[in-house]
Design a protein around this motif. Structure first.
Motif, PDB file in Angstrom:
ATOM      1  N   SER A 127       0.819  -1.214   0.000  1.00  0.00           N
ATOM      2  CA  SER A 127       0.000   0.000   0.000  1.00  0.00           C
ATOM      3  C   SER A 127       0.854   1.265   0.000  1.00  0.00           C
ATOM      4  CB  SER A 127      -0.941   0.004   1.217  1.00  0.00           C
ATOM      5  OG  SER A 127      -0.208   0.200   2.433  1.00  0.00           O
ATOM      6  N   LYS A 128       2.101   1.136   0.453  1.00  0.00           N
ATOM      7  CA  LYS A 128       3.023   2.277   0.474  1.00  0.00           C
ATOM      8  C   LYS A 128       3.767   2.410  -0.850  1.00  0.00           C
ATOM      9  CE  LYS A 128       5.507   2.998   4.147  1.00  0.00           C
ATOM     10  NZ  LYS A 128       6.443   2.766   5.280  1.00  0.00           N
ATOM     11  N   GLY A 129       3.475   1.493  -1.780  1.00  0.00           N
ATOM     12  CA  GLY A 129       4.075   1.610  -3.104  1.00  0.00           C
ATOM     13  C   GLY A 129       5.268   0.706  -3.350  1.00  0.00           C
ATOM     14  N   PHE A 130       5.663  -0.079  -2.347  1.00  0.00           N
ATOM     15  CA  PHE A 130       6.796  -0.981  -2.541  1.00  0.00           C
ATOM     16  C   PHE A 130       6.378  -2.162  -3.414  1.00  0.00           C
ATOM     17  CE2 PHE A 130       8.084   1.119   1.420  1.00  0.00           C
ATOM     18  CZ  PHE A 130       9.381   1.486   1.089  1.00  0.00           C
ATOM     19  N   LYS A 131       7.291  -2.611  -4.259  1.00  0.00           N
ATOM     20  CA  LYS A 131       7.013  -3.726  -5.145  1.00  0.00           C
ATOM     21  C   LYS A 131       7.437  -5.041  -4.499  1.00  0.00           C
ATOM     22  CE  LYS A 131       7.474  -0.889  -9.301  1.00  0.00           C
ATOM     23  NZ  LYS A 131       8.202  -0.680 -10.582  1.00  0.00           N
ATOM     24  N   ASN A 132       7.013  -6.134  -5.146  1.00  0.00           N
ATOM     25  CA  ASN A 132       7.271  -7.472  -4.608  1.00  0.00           C
ATOM     26  C   ASN A 132       8.749  -7.701  -4.299  1.00  0.00           C
ATOM     27  OD1 ASN A 132       8.129 -10.443  -5.347  1.00  0.00           O
ATOM     28  ND2 ASN A 132       6.040 -10.582  -4.596  1.00  0.00           N
ATOM     29  N   THR A 133       9.599  -7.406  -5.256  1.00  0.00           N
ATOM     30  CA  THR A 133      11.036  -7.651  -5.056  1.00  0.00           C
ATOM     31  C   THR A 133      11.619  -6.758  -3.970  1.00  0.00           C
ATOM     32  OG1 THR A 133      11.476  -6.125  -6.903  1.00  0.00           O
ATOM     33  CG2 THR A 133      11.434  -8.480  -7.402  1.00  0.00           C
ATOM     34  N   GLU A 134      11.075  -5.551  -3.832  1.00  0.00           N
ATOM     35  CA  GLU A 134      11.563  -4.628  -2.807  1.00  0.00           C
ATOM     36  C   GLU A 134      11.189  -5.124  -1.409  1.00  0.00           C
ATOM     37  OE1 GLU A 134      11.467  -0.348  -5.126  1.00  0.00           O
ATOM     38  OE2 GLU A 134       9.573  -1.178  -4.399  1.00  0.00           O
ATOM     39  N   VAL A 135       9.951  -5.617  -1.271  1.00  0.00           N
ATOM     40  CA  VAL A 135       9.522  -6.163   0.021  1.00  0.00           C
ATOM     41  C   VAL A 135      10.331  -7.413   0.357  1.00  0.00           C
ATOM     42  CG1 VAL A 135       7.583  -7.093   1.345  1.00  0.00           C
ATOM     43  CG2 VAL A 135       7.201  -5.228  -0.269  1.00  0.00           C
ATOM     44  N   ALA A 136      10.588  -8.242  -0.661  1.00  0.00           N
ATOM     45  CA  ALA A 136      11.366  -9.464  -0.456  1.00  0.00           C
ATOM     46  C   ALA A 136      12.757  -9.129   0.081  1.00  0.00           C
ATOM     47  CB  ALA A 136      11.471 -10.248  -1.759  1.00  0.00           C
ATOM     48  N   LYS A 137      13.391  -8.147  -0.521  1.00  0.00           N
ATOM     49  CA  LYS A 137      14.732  -7.733  -0.072  1.00  0.00           C
ATOM     50  C   LYS A 137      14.676  -7.130   1.326  1.00  0.00           C
ATOM     51  CE  LYS A 137      18.749  -5.034  -1.546  1.00  0.00           C
ATOM     52  NZ  LYS A 137      19.290  -4.097  -2.574  1.00  0.00           N
ATOM     53  N   MET A 138      13.598  -6.419   1.591  1.00  0.00           N
ATOM     54  CA  MET A 138      13.409  -5.759   2.877  1.00  0.00           C
ATOM     55  C   MET A 138      13.398  -6.755   4.032  1.00  0.00           C
ATOM     56  SD  MET A 138      10.119  -3.379   3.838  1.00  0.00           S
ATOM     57  CE  MET A 138      10.216  -2.529   2.264  1.00  0.00           C
ATOM     58  N   ILE A 139      12.729  -7.901   3.830  1.00  0.00           N
ATOM     59  CA  ILE A 139      12.576  -8.881   4.922  1.00  0.00           C
ATOM     60  C   ILE A 139      13.470 -10.112   4.751  1.00  0.00           C
ATOM     61  CG2 ILE A 139      10.230  -8.149   5.414  1.00  0.00           C
ATOM     62  CD1 ILE A 139       9.200 -10.565   3.897  1.00  0.00           C
ATOM     63  N   GLY A 140      14.326 -10.098   3.718  1.00  0.00           N
ATOM     64  CA  GLY A 140      15.265 -11.188   3.540  1.00  0.00           C
ATOM     65  C   GLY A 140      14.626 -12.483   3.091  1.00  0.00           C
ATOM     66  N   LYS A 141      13.535 -12.372   2.294  1.00  0.00           N
ATOM     67  CA  LYS A 141      12.852 -13.558   1.781  1.00  0.00           C
ATOM     68  C   LYS A 141      12.799 -13.489   0.256  1.00  0.00           C
ATOM     69  CE  LYS A 141      11.656 -15.499   5.740  1.00  0.00           C
ATOM     70  NZ  LYS A 141      12.093 -16.860   6.132  1.00  0.00           N
ATOM     71  N   SER A 142      12.367 -14.596  -0.347  1.00  0.00           N
ATOM     72  CA  SER A 142      12.271 -14.634  -1.807  1.00  0.00           C
ATOM     73  C   SER A 142      10.996 -13.928  -2.269  1.00  0.00           C
ATOM     74  CB  SER A 142      12.256 -16.085  -2.294  1.00  0.00           C
ATOM     75  OG  SER A 142      11.047 -16.723  -1.905  1.00  0.00           O
ATOM     76  N   PRO A 143      10.967 -13.441  -3.523  1.00  0.00           N
ATOM     77  CA  PRO A 143       9.739 -12.849  -4.067  1.00  0.00           C
ATOM     78  C   PRO A 143       8.566 -13.821  -4.033  1.00  0.00           C
ATOM     79  CG  PRO A 143      11.609 -12.252  -5.435  1.00  0.00           C
ATOM     80  CD  PRO A 143      12.113 -13.263  -4.443  1.00  0.00           C
ATOM     81  N   ALA A 144       8.839 -15.121  -4.237  1.00  0.00           N
ATOM     82  CA  ALA A 144       7.772 -16.129  -4.184  1.00  0.00           C
ATOM     83  C   ALA A 144       7.162 -16.192  -2.791  1.00  0.00           C
ATOM     84  CB  ALA A 144       8.315 -17.502  -4.587  1.00  0.00           C
ATOM     85  N   TYR A 145       7.997 -16.097  -1.773  1.00  0.00           N
ATOM     86  CA  TYR A 145       7.530 -16.107  -0.377  1.00  0.00           C
ATOM     87  C   TYR A 145       6.582 -14.926  -0.138  1.00  0.00           C
ATOM     88  CZ  TYR A 145       7.903 -15.773   4.770  1.00  0.00           C
ATOM     89  OH  TYR A 145       7.631 -15.697   6.125  1.00  0.00           O
ATOM     90  N   VAL A 146       6.969 -13.771  -0.638  1.00  0.00           N
ATOM     91  CA  VAL A 146       6.145 -12.570  -0.471  1.00  0.00           C
ATOM     92  C   VAL A 146       4.802 -12.731  -1.189  1.00  0.00           C
ATOM     93  CG1 VAL A 146       5.985 -10.097  -0.986  1.00  0.00           C
ATOM     94  CG2 VAL A 146       8.141 -11.068  -0.156  1.00  0.00           C
ATOM     95  N   SER A 147       4.843 -13.239  -2.420  1.00  0.00           N
ATOM     96  CA  SER A 147       3.616 -13.430  -3.198  1.00  0.00           C
ATOM     97  C   SER A 147       2.676 -14.428  -2.523  1.00  0.00           C
ATOM     98  CB  SER A 147       3.954 -13.926  -4.603  1.00  0.00           C
ATOM     99  OG  SER A 147       4.713 -12.961  -5.307  1.00  0.00           O
ATOM    100  N   GLN A 148       3.250 -15.521  -2.024  1.00  0.00           N
ATOM    101  CA  GLN A 148       2.443 -16.549  -1.368  1.00  0.00           C
ATOM    102  C   GLN A 148       1.723 -15.987  -0.150  1.00  0.00           C
ATOM    103  OE1 GLN A 148       5.392 -19.563  -0.647  1.00  0.00           O
ATOM    104  NE2 GLN A 148       4.979 -20.618  -2.583  1.00  0.00           N
TER     105      GLN A 148
END
Length: 293
Positions: A127-148
């Motif tokens: 909601s703050k505008g961060f993209k999937n890959t950015e959130v993944a990097k932020m929390i140290g997880k894979s983009p797939a983990y974030v999407s799931q």
């Protein structure tokens, strides 16, 4: 300059405020309750530490057998991950009133974030505008983990019900069920609401295979009825590994050789994996039902 116990001023509780300790001065407690560390999550923690550092200090006490060195009370994962991240120091506080019982309580009572809590965080970052890959990097997880996990925020009501009730907590299973629901909602609703149905990764995988089989059979039946089967689909049918004649021959051999009174027959079935047994059961059930008509 390296820290030593002489450099540290203790308070009345035998503790000090957080300080940076050289990692080379810290030893793990060989008797700590926790002995297993998942290498994947450890590497993920190392990635976040490399990016943002250690935010929660580890707890240590002076090593009684080596002056100037320290033994970890709790925080072994952060210590190991810091080494993987090539850090030189780690924030720590000294607690000399820390026992083995405290170590056990620390490990037993530490609650991880629930999948829903993780999903809410991810949704907030989106909601703050961060993209999937950015959130993944932020929390140290894979983009797939974030999407799931993000999928948990918009579940079909039937799947949301079993998830919220705690019947299924595995995020992978929930995502597979959502995919199955998109393919055939009626079948999934009936399957999920069956109170006797055990929901596991294996059973959901079988469910999806069943749905694909049903869809293929429906499509072929419609084509036959309308007389619109294409040359391409006919070619595909001819490419089956076994013809009907060969399959009937195999079934005849199976019927002839399988005898419940024969120990070798029972052993042959026992050697099947659980998934092979499930697949065989489904196929035999279909054949028996088709043979009635």
């Amino acid at each position: 300059m390296k820290n030593t116990t002489k450099d540290i001023k203790k308070d009345k509780f035998n503790t000090v405020n957080s300080l940076e300790l050289d990692l080379s001065l810290i030893d793990e407690d060989p008797d700590q309750p926790r002995t297993e560390f998942d290498p994947i999550t450890l590497q993920e923690l190392a990635d976040t530490i490399r990016l943002r550092g250690v935010k929660t200090p580890i707890s240590v006490h002076p090593n009684p057998e080596s002056e100037g060195r320290f033994i970890i009370n709790h925080g072994a994962r952060r210590f190991r991950a810091s080494l993987l991240a090539k850090k030189k120091t780690i924030p720590a506080f000294i607690d000399t009133d820390y026992s083995k019982v405290d170590q056990m309580i620390e490990n037993l009572q530490r609650d991880a974030l629930t999948p829903r809590e993780i999903a809410d965080f991810i949704g907030y970052q989106y909601s703050k505008g961060f993209k999937n890959t950015e959130v993944a990097k932020m929390i140290g997880k894979s983009p797939a983990y974030v999407s799931q996990h993000h999928t948990l925020l918009n579940l079909p009501s039937t799947i949301a019900t079993i998830f919220n009730a705690g019947k299924v907590r595995d995020v992978v299973i929930i995502n597979d069920l959502v995919r199955a629901f998109k393919e055939s909602p009626e079948i999934v609703i009936d399957w999920v609401t069956d109170t006797k149905q055990e929901i596991t990764r294996s059973s959901v995988n079988l469910l999806r295979q069943f749905i694909k089989t049903e869809e293929r059979q429906t499509t072929e039946s419609k084509s036959d009825f309308l007389g619109t089967r294409t040359a391409k689909s006919s070619k595909k049918t001819s490419q089956y590994q076994y013809s009907n004649v060969e399959l009937l021959s195999l079934l005849s051999q199976f019927h002839k050789n399988i005898d419940l009174r024969n120990d070798s027959s029972v052993k042959a079935l026992d050697n099947l994996t659980q998934q092979e047994r499930n697949n065989l059961s489904i196929l035999l059930d279909k054949l028996v039902n088709f043979a009635k008509y």
